[in-house]
Design an enzyme around this catalytic site. Structure first.
Site: not given
Length: 256
Positions: A39, A106, A140
């Site tokens: 990430e 995300k 994540c």
């Protein structure tokens, strides 16, 4: 499907230095179908992106990803902090092939670290097909939310690709959740985490490949920058799904 995990030690807000590190690892580990970076691999986890995130249309890191995919006839993925043309900041997980650029923004922004104050959350999942394999892109904190990663007949996939800056202080969660997401979806999970330190945390790495049974079939050593290559047995996974039909018994749902 040969996949190479690139577990890097990210230099804070230094895209050119981080590009050089990634490029050296790719060149030393040629022949993969897919290379996976962590990430925000070009900057570190910049929760306050002003002055750090690159403008998307001028991003050196994104250009390197595109060029690498073409040069090595492969796919390259990992997330970048980018400043988009509409003025928003995005934690954008790119998946680049020689023929195109795909991305996932995300969805679950890390509010504990104030990521949600500066970034705009994505609203759609992204599944990319490459060389006969279907990849679900995950970033994540998304790993903590199983519904977002759930396999469905309407959106089937073979591999969950998780790119992360997951700190050592929450290492147990990384170890448990990567295996859980693989087991419940009868899918490979490829999780690539960074190593080293930034202003906020120490990162242990433990990048890994987990199979559909939850077994860790390969894992990077802790704390070291390295590349790890694994060949995924997609035909074996398909056979397992046909024989042990867990997915057929799953509850139906839709994402709102």
């Amino acid at each position: 499907m040969k996949v190479t995990l690139l577990q890097t030690n990210i230099e804070w807000a230094q895209p050119e230095a981080n590009i050089r590190r990634a490029d050296a690892l790719v060149r030393a580990n040629g022949g993969s179908d897919l290379y996976v970076l962590p990430e925000m691999w070009a900057t570190g986890f910049a929760t306050e992106p002003e002055g750090i995130a690159e403008a998307e249309e001028e991003s050196l890191a994104l250009q390197w990803v595109r060029d690498t995919a073409h040069e090595h006839d492969c796919a390259v993925c990992g997330s970048l902090a980018v400043h988009c043309a509409d003025g928003s900041f995005r934690n954008r997980h790119y998946f680049c092939t020689p023929n195109g650029v795909f991305y996932y923004d995300k969805h679950h922004l890390f509010s504990y670290g104030h990521e949600d104050r500066f970034y705009t959350a994505g609203r759609e999942r992204c599944i990319v097909e490459w060389r006969g394999c279907r990849f679900l892109l995950v970033t994540c904190y998304d790993l903590r939310f199983p519904v977002w990663s759930r396999y469905t007949d309407e959106a089937p996939f073979d591999v969950i690709l998780v790119v992360a800056n997951w700190p050592q202080s929450r290492q147990t969660a990384w170890e448990v959740l990567t295996r859980a997401r693989a087991i419940e979806n009868q899918a490979y999970l490829v999780g690539v985490n960074r190593v080293g330190d930034d202003h906020y945390s120490h990162y242990q790495g433990s990048s890994r490949v987990v199979d559909a049974r939850g077994d860790i079939i390969a894992q990077c050593t802790d704390d070291g920058e390295q590349a790890l290559s694994v060949t995924l047995d997609l035909e074996g996974q398909r056979t397992m799904r046909e024989r042990f039909r867990v997915l057929s018994d799953a509850d139906a749902f839709r994402l709102l």
